[in-house]
Motif scaffolding. Structure first.
Motif, short mmCIF file in Angstrom:
data_model
loop_
_atom_site.label_atom_id
_atom_site.label_comp_id
_atom_site.label_asym_id
_atom_site.label_seq_id
_atom_site.Cartn_x
_atom_site.Cartn_y
_atom_site.Cartn_z
N MET A 194 0.83 -1.19 0.00
CA MET A 194 0.00 0.00 0.00
C MET A 194 0.86 1.25 0.00
SD MET A 194 -3.09 0.80 -0.09
CE MET A 194 -4.21 2.11 0.19
N GLY A 195 2.02 1.18 0.65
CA GLY A 195 2.91 2.32 0.73
C GLY A 195 3.46 2.74 -0.63
N ILE B 138 1.98 2.45 -3.50
CA ILE B 138 0.93 3.11 -4.28
C ILE B 138 0.82 4.58 -3.87
CG2 ILE B 138 -1.55 3.18 -4.74
CD1 ILE B 138 -1.50 0.11 -4.55
N ILE B 139 0.87 4.84 -2.58
CA ILE B 139 0.82 6.23 -2.11
C ILE B 139 2.05 6.99 -2.59
CG2 ILE B 139 0.89 7.68 -0.04
CD1 ILE B 139 -0.86 5.55 1.31
#
Length: 80
Positions: free
Chosen positions: A1-2, A4-5
């Motif tokens: 997820m990191g 993607i951010i």
């Protein structure tokens, strides 16, 4: 997820700069999309160029090494 951010933040910055340089008015989503896709395309192009330069660098190094070897042979090899 990191990741993607991270891509969204970098994409937003790159897209913002690119749209300003090209004098293009876009919304936030389009700006981020331009930045992310531009980063992917630019990364692929840079990797290709680096690979080609690496091959050429290796070839130049090989030629220089061969020239040095010939010079050493002529200088210190058996005399005719």
């Amino acid at each position: 997820m990191g990741i993607i951010i991270f891509l969204l933040i970098i994409g937003a910055g790159a897209g913002f700069i690119a749209t300003r340089v090209m004098d293009l008015e876009t919304d936030v989503v389009t700006t981020v999309a331009i930045g992310v896709l531009g980063a992917i395309i630019g990364g692929l192009i840079l990797r290709f160029v680096a690979t080609v330069i690496g091959w050429l660098g290796g070839f130049v190094g090989a030629v220089l090494g061969a020239v040095l070897l010939i010079w050493l042979y002529q200088k210190y090899g058996p005399k005719r």
